[in-house]
Scaffold this active site. Structure first.
Site, PDB file in Angstrom:
ATOM      1  N   LYS A 136      36.848  22.418  51.354  1.00  0.00           N
ATOM      2  CA  LYS A 136      35.525  22.096  50.752  1.00  0.00           C
ATOM      3  C   LYS A 136      35.384  22.429  49.219  1.00  0.00           C
ATOM      4  N   THR A 178      37.282  28.966  46.577  1.00  0.00           N
ATOM      5  CA  THR A 178      37.150  30.292  46.793  1.00  0.00           C
ATOM      6  C   THR A 178      35.837  30.713  46.410  1.00  0.00           C
ATOM      7  N   CYS A 179      35.587  30.404  45.117  1.00  0.00           N
ATOM      8  CA  CYS A 179      34.377  30.992  44.359  1.00  0.00           C
ATOM      9  C   CYS A 179      32.991  30.896  45.151  1.00  0.00           C
ATOM     10  N   GLY A 215      43.206  49.107  48.121  1.00  0.00           N
ATOM     11  CA  GLY A 215      43.072  48.267  46.581  1.00  0.00           C
ATOM     12  C   GLY A 215      41.466  48.634  46.152  1.00  0.00           C
ATOM     13  N   GLU A 246      43.741  53.343  46.680  1.00  0.00           N
ATOM     14  CA  GLU A 246      44.236  52.652  45.557  1.00  0.00           C
ATOM     15  C   GLU A 246      45.838  53.547  45.037  1.00  0.00           C
ATOM     16  N   ARG A 277      45.470  38.707  44.508  1.00  0.00           N
ATOM     17  CA  ARG A 277      45.339  37.193  44.948  1.00  0.00           C
ATOM     18  C   ARG A 277      46.696  36.733  44.220  1.00  0.00           C
ATOM     19  N   ASP A 287      43.211  30.016  39.130  1.00  0.00           N
ATOM     20  CA  ASP A 287      43.880  30.953  39.572  1.00  0.00           C
ATOM     21  C   ASP A 287      45.244  30.672  39.661  1.00  0.00           C
ATOM     22  N   ALA A 331      36.294  32.905  37.915  1.00  0.00           N
ATOM     23  CA  ALA A 331      35.684  31.252  38.020  1.00  0.00           C
ATOM     24  C   ALA A 331      35.453  30.965  36.301  1.00  0.00           C
ATOM     25  N   HIS A 377      11.801  46.124  23.130  1.00  0.00           N
ATOM     26  CA  HIS A 377      11.546  47.463  23.708  1.00  0.00           C
ATOM     27  C   HIS A 377      10.366  47.204  24.623  1.00  0.00           C
TER      28      HIS A 377
HETATM   29  P1  FAD Z   1      39.836  28.316  44.156  1.00  0.00           P
HETATM   30  O1  FAD Z   1      38.612  28.452  43.775  1.00  0.00           O
HETATM   31  O2  FAD Z   1      40.764  29.051  44.760  1.00  0.00           O
HETATM   32  O3  FAD Z   1      39.885  26.335  44.550  1.00  0.00           O
HETATM   33  C1  FAD Z   1      40.992  25.939  44.824  1.00  0.00           C
HETATM   34  C2  FAD Z   1      40.739  24.732  45.707  1.00  0.00           C
HETATM   35  O4  FAD Z   1      41.800  24.009  45.902  1.00  0.00           O
HETATM   36  C3  FAD Z   1      40.507  25.356  47.089  1.00  0.00           C
HETATM   37  O5  FAD Z   1      38.970  24.552  47.434  1.00  0.00           O
HETATM   38  C4  FAD Z   1      41.380  24.678  47.912  1.00  0.00           C
HETATM   39  O6  FAD Z   1      41.094  24.190  49.362  1.00  0.00           O
HETATM   40  C5  FAD Z   1      41.954  23.603  47.291  1.00  0.00           C
HETATM   41  N1  FAD Z   1      43.360  23.219  47.585  1.00  0.00           N
HETATM   42  C6  FAD Z   1      44.177  24.117  47.311  1.00  0.00           C
HETATM   43  N2  FAD Z   1      45.504  23.469  47.541  1.00  0.00           N
HETATM   44  C7  FAD Z   1      45.061  22.253  47.870  1.00  0.00           C
HETATM   45  C8  FAD Z   1      45.958  20.750  48.079  1.00  0.00           C
HETATM   46  N3  FAD Z   1      47.224  20.831  48.056  1.00  0.00           N
HETATM   47  N4  FAD Z   1      45.131  19.839  48.453  1.00  0.00           N
HETATM   48  C9  FAD Z   1      43.643  19.793  48.281  1.00  0.00           C
HETATM   49  N5  FAD Z   1      43.172  20.978  47.961  1.00  0.00           N
HETATM   50  C10 FAD Z   1      43.879  21.939  47.921  1.00  0.00           C
HETATM   51  N6  FAD Z   1      35.431  35.272  39.654  1.00  0.00           N
HETATM   52  C11 FAD Z   1      34.343  35.478  38.738  1.00  0.00           C
HETATM   53  O7  FAD Z   1      34.608  35.015  37.917  1.00  0.00           O
HETATM   54  N7  FAD Z   1      33.329  36.113  38.986  1.00  0.00           N
HETATM   55  C12 FAD Z   1      33.141  36.840  40.399  1.00  0.00           C
HETATM   56  O8  FAD Z   1      32.218  37.348  40.558  1.00  0.00           O
HETATM   57  C13 FAD Z   1      34.156  36.645  41.322  1.00  0.00           C
HETATM   58  N8  FAD Z   1      34.130  37.227  42.561  1.00  0.00           N
HETATM   59  C14 FAD Z   1      34.950  37.060  43.314  1.00  0.00           C
HETATM   60  C15 FAD Z   1      34.920  37.660  44.733  1.00  0.00           C
HETATM   61  C16 FAD Z   1      35.887  37.498  45.610  1.00  0.00           C
HETATM   62  C17 FAD Z   1      35.618  38.171  47.034  1.00  0.00           C
HETATM   63  C18 FAD Z   1      37.011  36.568  45.294  1.00  0.00           C
HETATM   64  C19 FAD Z   1      38.163  36.402  46.533  1.00  0.00           C
HETATM   65  C20 FAD Z   1      37.157  36.173  44.068  1.00  0.00           C
HETATM   66  C21 FAD Z   1      36.290  36.262  42.985  1.00  0.00           C
HETATM   67  N9  FAD Z   1      36.497  35.623  41.817  1.00  0.00           N
HETATM   68  C22 FAD Z   1      35.356  35.944  41.005  1.00  0.00           C
HETATM   69  C23 FAD Z   1      37.584  34.603  41.548  1.00  0.00           C
HETATM   70  C24 FAD Z   1      37.132  33.451  41.591  1.00  0.00           C
HETATM   71  O9  FAD Z   1      36.752  32.845  43.050  1.00  0.00           O
HETATM   72  C25 FAD Z   1      38.449  32.355  41.368  1.00  0.00           C
HETATM   73  O10 FAD Z   1      38.903  32.979  39.957  1.00  0.00           O
HETATM   74  C26 FAD Z   1      38.045  31.003  41.466  1.00  0.00           C
HETATM   75  O11 FAD Z   1      37.757  30.769  42.397  1.00  0.00           O
HETATM   76  C27 FAD Z   1      39.287  30.254  41.037  1.00  0.00           C
HETATM   77  O12 FAD Z   1      39.087  28.973  40.946  1.00  0.00           O
HETATM   78  P2  FAD Z   1      40.162  28.016  41.039  1.00  0.00           P
HETATM   79  O13 FAD Z   1      39.421  26.535  40.994  1.00  0.00           O
HETATM   80  O14 FAD Z   1      41.174  28.128  40.255  1.00  0.00           O
HETATM   81  O15 FAD Z   1      40.609  28.129  42.612  1.00  0.00           O
HETATM   82  P1  NAD Z   2      42.788  43.327  41.654  1.00  0.00           P
HETATM   83  O1  NAD Z   2      44.285  43.167  40.882  1.00  0.00           O
HETATM   84  O2  NAD Z   2      41.685  43.318  40.709  1.00  0.00           O
HETATM   85  O3  NAD Z   2      42.813  44.822  42.252  1.00  0.00           O
HETATM   86  C1  NAD Z   2      43.841  45.087  43.267  1.00  0.00           C
HETATM   87  C2  NAD Z   2      44.006  46.599  43.318  1.00  0.00           C
HETATM   88  O4  NAD Z   2      44.944  46.828  44.540  1.00  0.00           O
HETATM   89  C3  NAD Z   2      44.785  46.922  42.146  1.00  0.00           C
HETATM   90  O5  NAD Z   2      43.998  48.259  41.394  1.00  0.00           O
HETATM   91  C4  NAD Z   2      46.240  47.591  42.564  1.00  0.00           C
HETATM   92  O6  NAD Z   2      46.857  48.685  41.954  1.00  0.00           O
HETATM   93  C5  NAD Z   2      45.863  47.941  44.159  1.00  0.00           C
HETATM   94  N1  NAD Z   2      46.941  47.636  44.995  1.00  0.00           N
HETATM   95  C6  NAD Z   2      48.090  46.840  45.136  1.00  0.00           C
HETATM   96  N2  NAD Z   2      48.665  47.131  46.060  1.00  0.00           N
HETATM   97  C7  NAD Z   2      48.346  48.171  46.613  1.00  0.00           C
HETATM   98  C8  NAD Z   2      48.915  48.914  47.771  1.00  0.00           C
HETATM   99  N3  NAD Z   2      49.899  48.533  48.522  1.00  0.00           N
HETATM  100  N4  NAD Z   2      47.886  49.984  48.037  1.00  0.00           N
HETATM  101  C9  NAD Z   2      46.931  50.251  47.426  1.00  0.00           C
HETATM  102  N5  NAD Z   2      46.619  49.857  46.515  1.00  0.00           N
HETATM  103  C10 NAD Z   2      47.247  48.590  46.096  1.00  0.00           C
HETATM  104  O7  NAD Z   2      42.733  42.382  42.884  1.00  0.00           O
HETATM  105  P2  NAD Z   2      41.566  42.110  43.693  1.00  0.00           P
HETATM  106  O8  NAD Z   2      40.693  43.136  43.711  1.00  0.00           O
HETATM  107  O9  NAD Z   2      41.995  41.772  44.970  1.00  0.00           O
HETATM  108  O10 NAD Z   2      40.780  40.668  42.957  1.00  0.00           O
HETATM  109  C11 NAD Z   2      41.691  39.599  42.968  1.00  0.00           C
HETATM  110  C12 NAD Z   2      41.052  39.082  41.796  1.00  0.00           C
HETATM  111  O11 NAD Z   2      39.774  38.438  41.869  1.00  0.00           O
HETATM  112  C13 NAD Z   2      40.774  39.961  40.555  1.00  0.00           C
HETATM  113  O12 NAD Z   2      41.892  40.322  39.677  1.00  0.00           O
HETATM  114  C14 NAD Z   2      39.576  39.093  39.831  1.00  0.00           C
HETATM  115  O13 NAD Z   2      40.136  38.402  38.805  1.00  0.00           O
HETATM  116  C15 NAD Z   2      39.057  38.491  40.768  1.00  0.00           C
HETATM  117  N6  NAD Z   2      37.816  38.882  41.329  1.00  0.00           N
HETATM  118  C16 NAD Z   2      36.734  39.183  40.175  1.00  0.00           C
HETATM  119  C17 NAD Z   2      35.527  39.547  40.473  1.00  0.00           C
HETATM  120  C18 NAD Z   2      34.573  39.637  39.356  1.00  0.00           C
HETATM  121  O14 NAD Z   2      34.716  39.223  38.423  1.00  0.00           O
HETATM  122  N7  NAD Z   2      33.477  40.024  39.808  1.00  0.00           N
HETATM  123  C19 NAD Z   2      35.332  39.955  41.721  1.00  0.00           C
HETATM  124  C20 NAD Z   2      36.239  40.088  42.805  1.00  0.00           C
HETATM  125  C21 NAD Z   2      37.400  39.363  42.384  1.00  0.00           C
END
Ligand code: FAD
Ligand code: NAD
Length: 469
Positions: A38, A42-43, A181, A204, A271, A311, A319, A448
């Site tokens: 879709k 991921t975002c 983590g 962690e 990731r 990513d 994002a 303020h």
């Molecule tokens: P993605 O969002 O992973 O999108 C990639 C897309 O490519 C997907 O839709 C996938 O289906 C598609 N795709 C892959 N391979 C193919 C293929 N071969 N053909 C067709 N389609 C394909 N970031 C923030 O900035 N703020 C946050 O608060 C935040 N919170 C997060 C919380 C969680 C739980 C997670 C997991 C991530 C969070 N992130 C956050 C990180 C953010 O989601 C990612 O950095 C962002 O989605 C990366 O965008 P992208 O377009 O590179 O990849």
């Molecule tokens: P992260 O890299 O932020 O944290 C992963 C943590 O897991 C690290 O502290 C690492 O030391 C620990 N770890 C790794 N292997 C381990 C093990 N075997 N046992 C115990 N601890 C271990 O990764 P994440 O939290 O999975 O998030 C992935 C990415 O997604 C982030 O780097 C961030 O860029 C993005 N993200 C952003 C937001 C936001 O901006 N609000 C929110 C969620 C995710």
């Protein structure tokens, strides 16, 4: 022979891919996106948006639980998890409808299916029904994103062991959980589940949670977690787990002979880039030593005419970084000679409670970079609006270059933990990235009573004079 031709084809419709497509189309390019699942990526579906939505449910729960302090009787809060998930899905659906509509308005063509690089500027699309297409473009952008990393001994089954992909649709909130983590995902999930009643243990491997954040900030979050009963073990190795015979839970072993008995394990250990099946090798696209697509400072891959964003490349996995890279690439395709992005100034916002927000150098990274630094810390405890809110945990820390008279010069970094700091980072972000000095910012008027006054006061005291603190 190709089935269709476009100026630009993007593989992946997440933030990186759709930003490139929308921005490119707004600049007059004919853009197509190949998406296997879709648009929104991921975002929108299993990342930023659902995570923040569930954290907001946790904030509402906390507010109701603390209502009596304000003289409002709301009774004991109780949770309807399926209603929580319904609201989360409604938010996603509304945003999905908005995104789909703007994609349509901009006349971006979306091809459903798995995309891969073919020979001579082509992209192959394999649709779910087995049919295929060959598309041709002058420029191709890889935006295939990332997937959760896993660890040995923790097979993800979506019930006992989940990653962020599964957590957003679990049928009930577990009574207890181990979060492996303590990074961004781990802390957001621990905070949300802890506030909604799950007994949470964070495991962690590194000495601190939230690595990369200023130590004062990480300490503030850890202290708040402790007060709210969220247990945090740092510097521990997780050895494995032994499910109960009826699979109603599992015992996780970690550290020196320690164990925790939980209903669910949430694996949040980072990731990895999604590079498989894209035909990279045949196209001459190299990966870097960590498995990301190797790019230069304009996101150009090692194959001419192919860029990579988001990513799948080794830049902050956010994002908004993906959006910025998508736009940068379009400007490069248009021959506009864009400046490379400055990742050092990237704004970071983590939405656990208390929230975390920062941009620029930490005190340590500024020292490591050779700066003579001076810092100032002010706490929300002293801020009127935070007192009114009843949210006084947290601080603002400003790191500045030290001038000859000991006062602060250029602002190198700003680090915040506390109420709504993700919404307060804006002016700090501009100060860092515009290379403002403490004197520049101290001369500005802060409204303020606001929580953002604390940033103003923290900077003001770097000038050698101060008001309240
Ligand atoms: P993605 O969002 O992973 O999108 C990639 C897309 O490519 C997907 O839709 C996938 O289906 C598609 N795709 C892959 N391979 C193919 C293929 N071969 N053909 C067709 N389609 C394909 N970031 C923030 O900035 N703020 C946050 O608060 C935040 N919170 C997060 C919380 C969680 C739980 C997670 C997991 C991530 C969070 N992130 C956050 C990180 C953010 O989601 C990612 O950095 C962002 O989605 C990366 O965008 P992208 O377009 O590179 O990849
Ligand atoms: P992260 O890299 O932020 O944290 C992963 C943590 O897991 C690290 O502290 C690492 O030391 C620990 N770890 C790794 N292997 C381990 C093990 N075997 N046992 C115990 N601890 C271990 O990764 P994440 O939290 O999975 O998030 C992935 C990415 O997604 C982030 O780097 C961030 O860029 C993005 N993200 C952003 C937001 C936001 O901006 N609000 C929110 C969620 C995710």
């Amino acid at each position: 022979m190709s089935d269709a031709q476009h100026d630009v084809i993007v593989i992946g419709g997440g933030p990186g891919g759709y930003a490139a497509a929308l921005y490119g189309a707004s600049a007059g390019l004919d853009v197509a996106v190949v998406e296997q699942h879709k648009v929104g990526g991921t975002c929108l579906h299993v990342g930023c948006i659902p995570a923040k939505e569930l954290l907001e449910a946790a904030a509402v729960y906390r507010t109701v639980a603390g209502a009596a302090e304000f003289g409002v009787s709301a009774g004991e809060p109780s949770l309807d998890w399926s209603a929580v998930l319904d609201r989360k899905q409604q938010v996603i659906d509304k945003m999905m409808a908005g995104l789909s509509s703007v994609i349509k308005q901009r006349k971006v063509t979306v091809y459903p299916g798995v995309g891969s690089l073919g020979p001579s500027g082509t992209v192959q699309v394999a649709a779910a029904d087995g049919s295929g297409l060959t598309l041709l473009a002058g420029s191709i952008i890889l935006a295939s994103g990332s997937v959760p990393r896993t660890i040995g001994g923790f097979d993800v089954d979506g019930e006992l062991v989940v990653t962020s992909d599964e957590l957003f649709s679990i049928s009930r909130l577990p009574a207890s959980a181990a979060v492996i983590g303590g990074g961004a995902i781990g802390c957001e999930f621990a905070s949300m589940m802890g506030d909604l009643g799950t007994e949470v243990t964070v495991l962690e491997a590194l000495p601190n949670i939230l690595t990369g954040c200023d130590t004062e900030v990480a300490k503030t979050v850890r202290r708040s977690f402790r007060k709210r009963g969220i247990e945090v073990h740092t510097g521990v190795t997780v050895h494995g787990h032994e499910p109960r015979p009826d699979r109603s839970g599992t015992v996780v072993s970690f550290g020196e002979g320690k164990q925790v008995d939980v209903e669910m394990v949430v694996v949040a250990v980072g990731r990895r880039p999604r590079t498989e099946g894209l035909g990279l090798e045949a196209a001459g696209i190299e990966l870097d030593g960590r498995g990301f697509v190797a790019v230069d400072d304009r996101c150009r891959t090692t194959a001419p005419g192919v860029w990579a964003v988001g990513d799948v490349v080794d830049s902050p996995q956010l994002a908004h970084t993906a959006f910025a890279e998508g736009m940068l690439v379009i400007r490069d395709i248009l021959g506009e000679d864009p400046n490379p992005l400055d990742y050092h100034g990237t704004p970071w916002c983590i939405y656990c409670h208390p929230e975390v927000a920062f941009a620029g150098h930490t005190e340590q990274s500024a020292v490591d970079a050779g700066f003579d630094v001076v810092t100032s810390i002010h706490r929300y405890m002293a801020n009127g609006r935070a007192q009114i809110l009843g949210e006084t945990d947290g601080l603002v820390k400003v790191v500045a270059e030290k001038q000859a008279d000991g006062t602060g010069g250029r602002i190198l970094g700003v680090h915040m933990a506390g109420p709504w700091v993700t919404e307060q980072l804006g002016q700090a972000y501009l100060a860092v990235n515009w290379e403002a000095t403490a004197a520049d910012v101290a001369g500005l008027i802060q409204p303020h009573p606001t929580m953002s006054e604390l940033f103003g006061e923290t900077v003001l005291s770097l000038t050698g004079r101060s008001l309240h603190g």
